[in-house]
Design a protein around this motif. Structure first.
Motif, mmCIF file in Angstrom:
data_model
loop_
_atom_site.group_PDB
_atom_site.id
_atom_site.type_symbol
_atom_site.label_atom_id
_atom_site.label_comp_id
_atom_site.label_asym_id
_atom_site.label_seq_id
_atom_site.Cartn_x
_atom_site.Cartn_y
_atom_site.Cartn_z
ATOM 1 N N PHE A 4 26.653 22.385 14.262
ATOM 2 C CA PHE A 4 25.729 22.992 13.236
ATOM 3 C C PHE A 4 24.598 24.533 13.746
ATOM 4 O O PHE A 4 24.374 24.461 11.901
ATOM 5 C CB PHE A 4 24.224 21.921 13.084
ATOM 6 C CG PHE A 4 22.722 22.051 12.607
ATOM 7 C CD1 PHE A 4 22.783 20.833 11.304
ATOM 8 C CD2 PHE A 4 21.732 22.499 13.113
ATOM 9 C CE1 PHE A 4 21.715 21.225 11.124
ATOM 10 C CE2 PHE A 4 20.540 22.755 12.217
ATOM 11 C CZ PHE A 4 20.530 22.080 11.625
ATOM 12 N N VAL A 43 24.200 26.991 10.333
ATOM 13 C CA VAL A 43 23.042 27.461 9.833
ATOM 14 C C VAL A 43 23.577 28.860 9.470
ATOM 15 O O VAL A 43 22.476 29.104 8.806
ATOM 16 C CB VAL A 43 21.773 27.140 11.713
ATOM 17 C CG1 VAL A 43 21.053 27.665 11.081
ATOM 18 C CG2 VAL A 43 21.810 25.720 11.182
ATOM 19 N N ASN A 94 19.509 20.817 6.966
ATOM 20 C CA ASN A 94 19.056 19.195 7.823
ATOM 21 C C ASN A 94 19.057 18.592 7.586
ATOM 22 O O ASN A 94 18.550 17.803 7.776
ATOM 23 C CB ASN A 94 17.559 20.942 7.940
ATOM 24 C CG ASN A 94 17.437 21.550 8.928
ATOM 25 O OD1 ASN A 94 18.074 21.707 9.603
ATOM 26 N ND2 ASN A 94 16.476 22.258 8.137
#
Length: 192
Positions: free
Chosen positions: A55, A59, A72
């Motif tokens: 993740f 990002v 998200n």
């Protein structure tokens, strides 16, 4: 039926051995459950770490706030599903352990009941003449107590099964709600 010191010693030894065997089985079942939970927790921690790294990389690679928001939202449903799967796994471990311990307790209760019945039969054989009514009353009381115990055990198992089914249904509804909310938010994000 006369009771000799040898008979008492043999009975005590037998009871001690049976108690040790029962205690060992009980502790082994608990240790097995602890091992299963530990394994589950380690696997969950490893997966959470790997997901966190993936993740974080995603990002960093996001090009704009819209992509970040979509990222998200996309992570929400899998996180909830993993949490639910973890809870279900814990529930399975708990259920398996409860079932194993229940079997052990029921076996021990059956053995104690058999020993008690055998001892009572020995006493009843040596009961004085004219005590048949008292013997019959004691046997009836014991039969009623056993019947009540069996009924209570059956009812407790039914309540536990109903509670488990309710928890599973509530979990299903919660996951569906999160999925619907996530899809709605993703749709709103695409429109914006």
């Amino acid at each position: 039926m006369s009771v000799t010191p040898e008979t008492l010693a043999a009975a005590a030894k037998s009871n001690a051995e049976a108690g040790l065997t029962s205690a060992s089985a009980f502790v082994a079942a608990v240790f097995t459950a602890v091992e299963r939970v530990s394994t589950l927790n380690l696997a969950t921690a490893r997966t959470a770490f790997d997901d966190s790294v993936a993740f974080s990389k995603a990002v960093i690679a996001a090009k704009d706030p819209k992509a970040l928001a979509a990222l998200n939202l996309g992570a929400l449903t899998p996180a909830v599903e993993k949490g639910v799967a973890y809870g279900r796994s814990l529930s399975v471990i708990g259920g398996d352990t409860q079932e194993e311990l229940t079997k052990l307790v029921e076996a021990e209760a059956a053995a104690l009941g058999k020993n008690f019945d055998t001892a009572l039969e020995g006493l009843f054989k040596n009961a004085p003449a004219g005590s048949e009514a008292a013997v019959k009353a004691v046997k009836t009381a014991l039969a009623n107590a056993n019947s009540a115990y069996e009924g209570a055990t059956k009812a407790a198992k039914q309540v536990a099964a109903a509670a488990q089914a309710s928890v599973e249904k509530a979990t299903e509804v919660a996951v569906e709600s999160v999925e619907k909310g996530t899809k709605a938010a993703a749709s709103a994000l695409k429109v914006a």
